[in-house]
Design a protein around this motif. Structure first.
Motif, short mmCIF file in Angstrom:
data_model
loop_
_atom_site.label_atom_id
_atom_site.label_comp_id
_atom_site.label_asym_id
_atom_site.label_seq_id
_atom_site.Cartn_x
_atom_site.Cartn_y
_atom_site.Cartn_z
N LEU A 201 -2.11 -2.74 -5.95
CA LEU A 201 -1.58 -1.39 -5.71
C LEU A 201 -2.64 -0.49 -5.08
CD1 LEU A 201 0.81 0.69 -6.35
CD2 LEU A 201 -0.55 1.31 -8.35
N ILE A 202 -2.20 0.30 -4.12
CA ILE A 202 -3.05 1.35 -3.56
C ILE A 202 -2.76 2.63 -4.35
CG2 ILE A 202 -3.61 2.71 -1.49
CD1 ILE A 202 -2.42 0.24 0.08
N ALA A 227 -6.99 -0.55 -3.90
CA ALA A 227 -7.80 0.56 -3.38
C ALA A 227 -7.32 1.84 -4.04
CB ALA A 227 -7.66 0.67 -1.86
N SER A 228 -8.16 2.86 -4.03
CA SER A 228 -7.75 4.16 -4.55
C SER A 228 -8.32 5.25 -3.67
CB SER A 228 -8.23 4.35 -6.00
OG SER A 228 -9.64 4.32 -6.07
N ARG A 237 -2.31 4.78 5.29
CA ARG A 237 -2.99 3.95 6.28
C ARG A 237 -3.34 2.57 5.70
NH1 ARG A 237 -8.21 2.85 8.52
NH2 ARG A 237 -9.27 3.88 6.79
N LEU A 238 -3.81 2.56 4.45
CA LEU A 238 -4.17 1.29 3.80
C LEU A 238 -2.92 0.44 3.55
CD1 LEU A 238 -6.81 2.61 1.23
CD2 LEU A 238 -7.25 1.42 3.40
N LEU A 243 -2.99 -3.81 2.72
CA LEU A 243 -3.92 -4.05 1.61
C LEU A 243 -3.22 -4.09 0.26
CD1 LEU A 243 -5.93 -3.36 3.91
CD2 LEU A 243 -7.34 -2.24 2.17
N GLY A 244 -2.03 -3.54 0.18
CA GLY A 244 -1.31 -3.54 -1.09
C GLY A 244 -0.05 -2.72 -0.97
N VAL A 245 0.69 -2.62 -2.08
CA VAL A 245 1.88 -1.77 -2.11
C VAL A 245 1.44 -0.36 -2.52
CG1 VAL A 245 3.39 -3.70 -2.66
CG2 VAL A 245 2.45 -2.31 -4.52
N CYS A 246 2.29 0.63 -2.20
CA CYS A 246 1.89 2.02 -2.47
C CYS A 246 3.11 2.90 -2.69
CB CYS A 246 1.06 2.55 -1.29
SG CYS A 246 0.33 4.18 -1.57
#
Length: 316
Positions: A201-202, A227-228, A237-238, A243-246
């Motif tokens: 998860l972002i 990422a956070s 953007r991530l 890079l993950g779900v958000c």
């Protein structure tokens, strides 16, 4: 204090009103019918005014009612005062267009709402000389800034309402779980949010309202953090990079969905929402720039509610 200032403070302004009415009616007897007063009351008031000024203001007799030179001077002065008082409502109506100053707004990042955009345009049209100063801040600090009078109005999600603050509901911001084109789930849709609990998860950190945090924890999202960032634009953007779900606001992600770089993994029925309010301080020093803005918020909301009601009546 000067003699002129003493005169203004000591003068009985009600006597001037009666004098003006008598002159406008061209006599005491005629004024009695217009002002709904007894002739004796008006005559006594006229005598008191003459005594206070030390001047004879009019002659009354068989020839009729006639002002003295001093009476004409006083009548002209009182007429000017009445004319100025008469313009006060128009001055109030036009006050916003001549208003100068600065309206300090603090808002959550990437807040997208058509009604809010129209509100800003309407306010700018009403108060063209007022400078809008807009500061972006994490949601939890916006209300605190309003409480401390650091800003005039906050646009933010609200978890706990303070009695010192005034809240005007703006909109409900819907959040869905998104992923980018490179993500292995891109183009699919899940039946339950829990099925995404093992996905990296972002996290939006300080910019994550309590309603979203509770939703995320309730469904087990974020067991693994990819990422956070406190910046929603950076989080998006991530997510686009895969890079993950958000969890992102639906309106904010709409452009990337249209471009095909983002896709929602959850349908609206599985999404969650945050109520967004315009917030002002009830006990802050009264500023017309703030009052007009909050009144405009209420006006826009009432207009929107009326349109919605009419649409429901047309389509029961």
């Amino acid at each position: 204090m000067t003699l002129r200032q003493n005169f203004c403070l000591d003068l009985d302004w009600n006597l001037l009103k009666i004098f003006y009415g008598i002159v406008e009616a061209n006599g005491v007897s005629s004024a009695a019918n217009v002002l709904w007063r007894k002739q004796s009351t008006l005559s006594l008031a006229l005598q008191r005014l003459e005594k206070q000024l030390g001047k004879t203001l009019c002659h009354r007799g068989p020839a009729g009612f006639e002002l003295t030179d001093e009476g004409r001077i006083l009548y002209d002065c009182v007429s000017e005062v009445y004319a100025k008082f008469d313009r006060i409502p128009d001055s109030f109506d036009n006050a916003s267009s001549d208003l100068r100053g600065r309206l300090r707004l603090s808002t959550i990042s990437n807040f997208i709402d058509a009604k809010f955009d129209k509100l800003l345009v309407a306010y700018s049209t009403l108060c063209p000389l007022v400078e809008l100063q807009i500061k972006v801040a994490p949601w939890e600090t916006v209300s605190l800034a309003v409480l401390r009078n650091e800003v005039d109005v906050g646009i933010t999600a609200v978890h706990t309402k303070h009695t010192e603050l005034r809240y005007e509901f703006l909109t409900r911001e819907v959040h869905l779980v998104y992923c980018g084109k490179r993500h292995h789930l891109f183009g699919t849709s899940v039946d339950s949010v829990e099925s995404l609990s093992d996905e990296p998860l972002i996290l939006t950190g300080a910019d994550e309202p309590d309603a979203l945090a509770n939703y995320r924890l309730r469904h087990g999202l974020g067991k693994r953090i990819a990422a956070s960032t406190p910046n929603l634009e950076e989080a998006k953007r991530l997510a686009v990079l895969g890079l993950g779900v958000c969890l992102l606001p639906e309106r904010m992600a709409a452009g990337d969905v249209k471009k095909g770089t983002l896709r929602p993994l959850t349908p609206k029925s599985l999404g969650t929402g945050c109520d967004i309010y315009a917030v002002s301080n009830k006990h802050a020093p009264k500023r017309l720039v703030t009052e007009i803005f909050m009144e405009e918020v209420g006006r826009k909301l009432k207009h929107g509610a009326q349109i919605l009601s009419e649409q429901k009546d047309e389509n029961p």
